[in-house]
Design an enzyme around this catalytic site. Structure first.
Site, PDB file in Angstrom:
ATOM      1  N   HIS A 172       0.832  -1.210   0.000  1.00  0.00           N
ATOM      2  CA  HIS A 172       0.000   0.000   0.000  1.00  0.00           C
ATOM      3  C   HIS A 172       0.861   1.253   0.000  1.00  0.00           C
ATOM      4  O   HIS A 172       1.641   1.482   0.921  1.00  0.00           O
ATOM      5  CB  HIS A 172      -0.911   0.027   1.233  1.00  0.00           C
ATOM      6  N   ASP A 208       0.371   5.539  -1.075  1.00  0.00           N
ATOM      7  CA  ASP A 208      -0.593   6.578  -1.447  1.00  0.00           C
ATOM      8  C   ASP A 208       0.011   7.699  -2.277  1.00  0.00           C
ATOM      9  O   ASP A 208      -0.531   8.810  -2.306  1.00  0.00           O
ATOM     10  CB  ASP A 208      -1.228   7.169  -0.188  1.00  0.00           C
ATOM     11  N   GLU A 247      -8.893   1.546  -2.611  1.00  0.00           N
ATOM     12  CA  GLU A 247      -9.003   1.609  -1.159  1.00  0.00           C
ATOM     13  C   GLU A 247     -10.374   2.130  -0.740  1.00  0.00           C
ATOM     14  O   GLU A 247     -10.583   3.329  -0.631  1.00  0.00           O
ATOM     15  CB  GLU A 247      -7.902   2.487  -0.566  1.00  0.00           C
ATOM     16  N   HIS A 267     -13.246   1.839   3.675  1.00  0.00           N
ATOM     17  CA  HIS A 267     -12.230   2.717   4.249  1.00  0.00           C
ATOM     18  C   HIS A 267     -12.748   3.034   5.659  1.00  0.00           C
ATOM     19  O   HIS A 267     -13.252   2.153   6.342  1.00  0.00           O
ATOM     20  CB  HIS A 267     -12.003   3.961   3.393  1.00  0.00           C
ATOM     21  N   HIS A 304      -8.861  -1.741   7.377  1.00  0.00           N
ATOM     22  CA  HIS A 304      -9.919  -0.743   7.605  1.00  0.00           C
ATOM     23  C   HIS A 304     -11.280  -1.327   7.978  1.00  0.00           C
ATOM     24  O   HIS A 304     -12.179  -0.567   8.332  1.00  0.00           O
ATOM     25  CB  HIS A 304     -10.111   0.190   6.404  1.00  0.00           C
ATOM     26  N   HIS A 360      -2.381  -3.073   4.750  1.00  0.00           N
ATOM     27  CA  HIS A 360      -1.598  -2.165   5.596  1.00  0.00           C
ATOM     28  C   HIS A 360      -2.200  -2.128   7.000  1.00  0.00           C
ATOM     29  O   HIS A 360      -2.894  -1.201   7.381  1.00  0.00           O
ATOM     30  CB  HIS A 360      -1.473  -0.766   4.979  1.00  0.00           C
ATOM     31  N   ASP A 365       2.333   2.005   3.900  1.00  0.00           N
ATOM     32  CA  ASP A 365       1.394   3.138   3.940  1.00  0.00           C
ATOM     33  C   ASP A 365       2.120   4.461   3.713  1.00  0.00           C
ATOM     34  O   ASP A 365       1.675   5.518   4.193  1.00  0.00           O
ATOM     35  CB  ASP A 365       0.626   3.158   5.263  1.00  0.00           C
TER      36      ASP A 365
END
Length: 477
Positions: free
Chosen positions: A103, A105, A208, A235, A281, A302, A371
């Site tokens: 993961h 971003d 995600e 999420h 999540h 993650h 992450d």
């Protein structure tokens, strides 16, 4: 934590470089007691050994005045040389087995900073320094495959989440087009291995948040055809069909008690297509439901260990047992709040999570999901994606075998991915039953398809209201 192995047990016995044994190390600490102590001779010209080789005679006479200071400088040198040895071994392993990270971003940062305009000179990924991730850092960190997050926030749910998700998938694909010497967009496990062979970063799409499919199996299938290879079921918000981790804190109310009937259909369709189910999540009830229902292993892209940090984003022990039973994977998150439950954390504490998951769920259940570029606080020693070799060196220092390290780096994820691919069946009829209209927030959506067959999709109350309206209309005729 109760039942956790001590640091010395996790790390194993102290490692001593070549040329030193417990016997001659103890003699070094007592040099002042000898009138002419003997220590190994250092050969600074030998590139293969930090401490060099001993003299051909095996020992060298050291005068008393030299012996007086040898003890205090030798031990720091031993520590430095040993550290270098573990990192050198980490680099050697990662040259043949680079890390697959679950993961990252960076695409979200590209949206926030540059509105996804990759040709903006400031967005140049060879020189961008305001992010945890750029091309030089990826190369220094031996990142061989990355699931890039196609993320859109929860406030887009029931609004423009699908549009936003499409744009984030597009920016990932344009990264591959703009930097073909670095990134290779792939959609299967074989593609990852091809990228390894070509020395490129295999680039995959992870979406995600289940709100990105807008409660539509048709959108799920369309995203698969655009390259999505994992979907995080929620999420930090419920979808109409799955509960998120905030349910476990009491901040959100459970709507689906894990997975609704439609949520189960989503899981089954992901199995059919060959999409990895990601349980980062989600609520514990959703974790349990998905692990029990899925025909293929799942991942936590993650997340870390709840027993080491009591944060509800982490994975509790009984779920780790389900991970073990299903051959699934937990890719450890580096966010300080999930590592130490504090604002500060360090590399060693991340290694503690890797150790713990290995102990509870087995070495095959461990991976990396840093992450990066999605969090505001990172552990000292893991400040950006270039630092992976330091974490691998720490695992080697803790007596992880090379096989276990290679598993955590890449082979565990490849095994899960291949199992997901093998469980898929595109010859099977796709799921078609839509989510009931009454479970959707209707303020920003039309009702095409539903209005033609109200008896199939309206909730009992809505159906009764429709019948009353119809009867009143007939009476007025």
């Amino acid at each position: 934590m109760p039942g956790e192995a001590s640091e010395s047990e996790l790390r194993g016995p102290v490692q001593v470089p070549n040329g030193l044994t417990p016997g001659n190390v103890s003699s070094v600490t007592n040099l002042q007691e000898s009138s002419a102590a003997e220590v190994p001779e250092l050969n600074v010209n030998d590139p293969d050994s930090c401490l060099g080789q001993t003299h051909s005679s095996g020992r060298q006479r050291v005068p008393r005045d030299s012996a007086m200071w040898t003890g205090w400088w030798l031990w720091p040198l031993v520590a430095v040389c040993t550290a270098d040895q573990f990192r050198d071994n980490a680099v050697r392993l990662m040259q043949s087995t680079p890390v697959i990270d679950g993961h990252n971003d960076l695409p979200w940062q590209l949206l926030k900073k540059f509105n996804n305009q990759l040709q903006d000179p400031r967005a140049n990924l060879t020189s961008l320094n305001s992010t945890h991730t750029n091309i030089p850092k990826l190369k220094a960190g031996f990142v061989g495959a990355q699931f890039w997050s196609a993320y859109t926030p929860c406030d887009t749910q029931n609004k423009d989440s699908v549009k936003r998700t499409l744009e984030q998938i597009d920016v990932i694909q344009r990264m591959c087009q703009l930097y073909p010497e670095t990134f290779l967009c792939v959609t299967d496990s074989a593609g990852i291995q091809q990228a390894f062979q070509e020395g490129k970063v295999a680039s995959l799409v992870g979406v995600e948040g289940g709100h990105s499919i807008d409660s539509s199996l048709g959108v799920l299938r369309a995203l698969y055809h655009l390259g999505m290879r994992y979907l995080t079921l929620t999420h930090s918000c419920n979808t109409p069909w799955a509960d998120n981790w905030l349910v476990d804190t009491g901040e959100d109310k459970a709507q689906s008690q894990g997975l609704s009937s439609f949520g189960q259909s989503v899981v089954k369709e992901m199995n059919r297509l060959g999409i990895i189910i990601d349980l980062a999540h989600v609520s514990v009830a959703t974790m349990e439901a998905a692990l029990q229902l899925s025909k293929a292993p799942v991942i936590f892209s993650h997340s870390s260990a709840y027993s080491l940090c009591h944060h509800r984003r982490n994975v509790p022990d009984h779920v780790l047992q389900l991970v073990k039973q299903t051959g699934s994977l937990v890719m450890v998150n580096f966010y300080n709040d999930y590592v130490s439950c504090k604002a500060e954390a360090n590399l060693s504490q991340v290694a503690d999570h890797l150790d713990y998951i290995k102990k509870v769920a087995g070495a095959g259940a461990v991976g990396f999901g840093g992450d990066y570029d999605g969090v505001s606080r990172l552990p000292s020693g893991l400040e950006d994606v270039s630092k992976y070799p330091d974490l691998v060196a720490e695992l080697l220092r803790r007596q992880w075998t090379e096989e276990e390290v290679r598993g955590a780096l890449a082979e565990n994820l490849l095994r899960v991915f291949k199992a997901v691919e093998q469980a898929s069946d595109h010859k099977q009829a796709p799921g078609e039953e839509p989510i009931p209209l009454g479970q959707l927030e209707a303020s920003c959506r039309t009702k095409y398809g539903y209005s033609g067959t109200p008896s199939l999709h309206l909730q009992p109350g809505a159906l009764l209201a429709s019948l009353v309206t119809l009867l009143l209309s007939l009476c007025l005729l």
